[in-house]
Design an enzyme around this catalytic site. Structure first.
Site, short mmCIF file in Angstrom:
data_model
loop_
_atom_site.label_atom_id
_atom_site.label_comp_id
_atom_site.label_asym_id
_atom_site.label_seq_id
_atom_site.Cartn_x
_atom_site.Cartn_y
_atom_site.Cartn_z
N HIS A 122 8.75 -11.09 -17.80
CA HIS A 122 9.62 -12.25 -17.62
C HIS A 122 8.93 -13.53 -18.08
CE1 HIS A 122 12.77 -10.62 -14.58
NE2 HIS A 122 12.56 -9.81 -15.59
N TYR A 157 16.49 -18.09 -8.20
CA TYR A 157 16.26 -18.57 -6.83
C TYR A 157 17.35 -19.58 -6.52
CZ TYR A 157 11.51 -16.60 -6.89
OH TYR A 157 10.43 -15.76 -6.93
N PRO A 197 7.41 -14.49 1.34
CA PRO A 197 7.55 -13.87 0.02
C PRO A 197 8.15 -14.76 -1.07
CG PRO A 197 9.20 -13.02 1.54
CD PRO A 197 8.32 -13.91 2.35
N LYS A 250 3.81 -13.61 -3.87
CA LYS A 250 2.34 -13.63 -3.95
C LYS A 250 1.60 -12.56 -3.17
CE LYS A 250 2.00 -17.01 -6.70
NZ LYS A 250 1.87 -16.54 -8.06
N TYR A 283 3.15 -19.98 -10.20
CA TYR A 283 3.96 -18.76 -10.20
C TYR A 283 3.32 -17.66 -11.06
CZ TYR A 283 8.19 -16.03 -9.51
OH TYR A 283 9.07 -15.04 -9.12
C1 LIG Z 1 8.87 -5.16 4.18
C2 LIG Z 1 7.97 -5.95 3.23
C3 LIG Z 1 8.50 -6.53 2.09
C4 LIG Z 1 7.70 -7.27 1.22
N1 LIG Z 1 8.24 -7.86 0.13
C5 LIG Z 1 7.45 -8.59 -0.68
C6 LIG Z 1 7.98 -9.23 -1.80
O1 LIG Z 1 9.18 -9.13 -2.08
N2 LIG Z 1 7.15 -9.96 -2.59
C7 LIG Z 1 5.81 -10.07 -2.29
O2 LIG Z 1 5.07 -10.70 -3.03
N3 LIG Z 1 5.28 -9.48 -1.24
C8 LIG Z 1 6.07 -8.74 -0.43
N4 LIG Z 1 5.52 -8.14 0.63
C9 LIG Z 1 4.08 -8.27 0.81
C10 LIG Z 1 3.28 -7.26 -0.03
O3 LIG Z 1 3.97 -6.06 -0.09
C11 LIG Z 1 1.91 -7.13 0.62
O4 LIG Z 1 1.28 -8.38 0.52
C12 LIG Z 1 1.04 -6.03 0.01
O5 LIG Z 1 1.53 -4.77 0.37
C13 LIG Z 1 -0.40 -6.19 0.49
O6 LIG Z 1 -1.15 -5.07 0.10
P1 LIG Z 1 -2.30 -4.51 1.04
O7 LIG Z 1 -2.94 -3.42 0.27
O8 LIG Z 1 -3.14 -5.62 1.54
O9 LIG Z 1 -1.56 -3.94 2.34
P2 LIG Z 1 -0.52 -2.75 2.49
O10 LIG Z 1 0.28 -2.60 1.27
O11 LIG Z 1 0.17 -3.00 3.78
O12 LIG Z 1 -1.43 -1.45 2.62
C14 LIG Z 1 -2.15 -1.15 3.79
C15 LIG Z 1 -2.31 0.35 3.90
O13 LIG Z 1 -3.13 0.66 5.01
C16 LIG Z 1 -2.58 1.76 5.71
N5 LIG Z 1 -3.06 1.71 7.10
C17 LIG Z 1 -2.65 0.89 8.10
N6 LIG Z 1 -3.37 1.11 9.21
C18 LIG Z 1 -4.26 2.09 8.89
C19 LIG Z 1 -5.28 2.77 9.64
N7 LIG Z 1 -5.53 2.47 10.93
N8 LIG Z 1 -6.01 3.72 9.03
C20 LIG Z 1 -5.77 4.02 7.72
N9 LIG Z 1 -4.82 3.43 6.98
C21 LIG Z 1 -4.08 2.47 7.56
C22 LIG Z 1 -1.07 1.57 5.56
O14 LIG Z 1 -0.35 2.77 5.73
C23 LIG Z 1 -0.98 1.07 4.12
O15 LIG Z 1 -0.84 2.11 3.19
C24 LIG Z 1 6.32 -7.41 1.51
C25 LIG Z 1 5.78 -6.82 2.65
C26 LIG Z 1 6.59 -6.10 3.52
C27 LIG Z 1 5.98 -5.48 4.77
#
Ligand SMILES: Cc1cc2nc3c(=O)[nH]c(=O)nc-3n(C[C@H](O)[C@H](O)[C@H](O)COP(=O)(O)OP(=O)(O)OC[C@H]3O[C@@H](n4cnc5c(N)ncnc54)[C@H](O)[C@@H]3O)c2cc1C
Length: 402
Positions: free
Chosen positions: A73, A201, A294, A298, A386
């Protein structure tokens, strides 16, 4: 499997990307993930990759499917007063773009590439206890209920907002900054082609809307709703009608075509920062340390920016015994985290309807939109954030080597 160099908790974008960066540097790691592989690979969340995030996937050799299936995009539209106003990213940022590619696709690619090398991901293994002292270890429980201990030099807490890593830090060792917004997003994933080539948006009297996509046939659509919104009050037809109203479809605006709704959910809007992001030999990365609303797209990008800093610091430690980058980890990451919070809150405040807004506040909000879409300087600032700020430089922290 009872000892590794870096024990990584969580196979989300942060944990998986860290494992790849470490592997490239010749550093061994084990990932423990509480969920099953299928579950992790089908969790629909974010979908916009900053310019440097997409570049990093390419650099690591895991961008092949992304290059084939993603949508690049070159801008977004800000729509208010029933008119769309385009922000042109390449023009305003010296050629940068963003890539629309679902987080679950990034996760699938990273898992496949890791398993192909034979490196371990222990699915359905939940970390239950963490020792971040001089002899770090994690205890995890497997699907059959068996308990195991994994010793490591370092622990990376990449286990998201509800994980175990942050909980393992004594409350008096961290400061938590928490800000909950008074609304949420009702989001759907639907089998309908994108309304437009680019994200729209929308600021509307009835509330915010976002028109986005995951592919040429699947749309991701959001409307601002109450924090305690009940999904049963939103049958499909009401959602499509509300989207059309906010988009101004009957007033010359883009028309959204109803399609099969594959998924429906409410996403809360929250800002959260944990400072520092380190305790002893435990390093938090991604959502375990911070959450952004969101609106700025980011969350996933910030998670990947953290582990880039962590991987570089661990590489300096293992190659040269340097601890300066590890010691600076929290400070380096938090500079970007706060700038990203600022941008996410700025976008949120500019685009949503706030119950407490007076007519004066509403006029200021519209003036902000008018300004950012009519001033090249203001538009360039939005575009720069962005597509993603440059990664923080750690060059000044490196010791001069002889
Ligand atoms: C419903 C939802 C919608 C979202 N939509 C957007 C969006 O539209 N745009 C955007 O930018 N961001 C969005 N986000 C945010 C984005 O998805 C997160 O910032 C991103 O997933 C962060 O990645 P991460 O690896 O830090 O955490 P996560 O993706 O949460 O990964 C953490 C992992 O750790 C695992 N875990 C948890 N506890 C334990 C444990 N005790 N032992 C072992 N494993 C464990 C979990 O199962 C998971 O797989 C959204 C988040 C959610 C919850």
């Amino acid at each position: 499997m009872s000892r590794t160099q870096v024990a990584i908790i969580g196979a989300g974008p942060a944990g998986l990307m860290l494992a790849h960066l470490l592997q490239r540097a010749g550093i061994e790691s084990v990932i423990v993930e509480s969920r099953a592989r299928d579950y992790v690979e089908s969790r629909v969340r974010a979908g916009v990759l900053e310019y440097d995030t997409a570049e990093l996937l390419n650099d690591l050799g895991v961008g092949e499917r992304m290059r084939r299936e993603s949508l690049v995009h070159r801008g977004i539209a800000l729509r208010f007063n029933d008119r769309s106003n385009r922000i042109d990213f390449p023009d305003l940022t010296g050629g940068k773009t963003v890539t629309v590619y679902g987080q679950q696709e990034v996760v699938k690619d990273l898992i496949a590439a890791r398993l192909a090398t034979g490196a371990p991901i222990l699915f359905e293994c939940a970390a239950t206890a963490i020792d971040a002292g001089d002899e770090p270890s994690i205890t995890y429980r497997d699907a059959a209920g068996g308990e195991h201990t994994l010793d490591a030099d370092f622990i990376a807490g990449c286990d998201g907002f509800h994980g175990a890593a942050r909980e393992a830090i004594p409350p008096d060792a961290i400061t938590v900054y928490d800000h909950t917004l008074p609304f949420a997003w009702l989001g759907i994933l639907a089998e309908t082609p994108p309304v437009s080539e680019e994200l729209i948006y929308v600021n509307h009297e009835r509330g915010f809307a976002l028109v986005s996509m995951r592919s040429r046939t699947i749309s991701r659509l959001y409307i601002q709703c109450r924090n305690d919104e009940r999904l049963e009050l939103w049958p499909d037809e009401r959602i499509w009608g509300e989207l059309r109203e906010r988009l101004g479809s009957d007033r010359g605006g883009p028309d959204v075509h109803s399609g099969k709704i594959l998924q429906k959910g409410v996403t809360p809007m929250r800002s959260f920062v944990c400072d520092p992001m380190r305790y002893g030999r435990l390093f938090l990365a991604g959502d375990s340390a911070h959450i952004v609303p969101p609106t700025g797209a980011k969350g996933m990008n910030l998670a990947i920016a953290d582990v880039r800093v962590l991987a570089e610091a661990l590489e300096a430690y293992y190659e040269h015994g340097e601890t300066a980058l590890l010691d600076a980890y929290s400070q380096t990451c938090l500079r970007r985290v706060w700038k990203t919070q600022r941008f996410s809150i700025y976008m949120t405040r500019m685009l949503h309807r706030f119950e407490e807004h007076t007519p004066f506040d509403r006029r200021i909000q519209l003036a902000e939109l008018d300004y950012v879409t009519s001033s090249r300087t203001a538009a360039a600032s939005l575009a720069e954030n962005y597509v993603g700020l440059p990664f923080e430089s750690t060059a000044g922290l490196r010791k001069v080597r002889t």
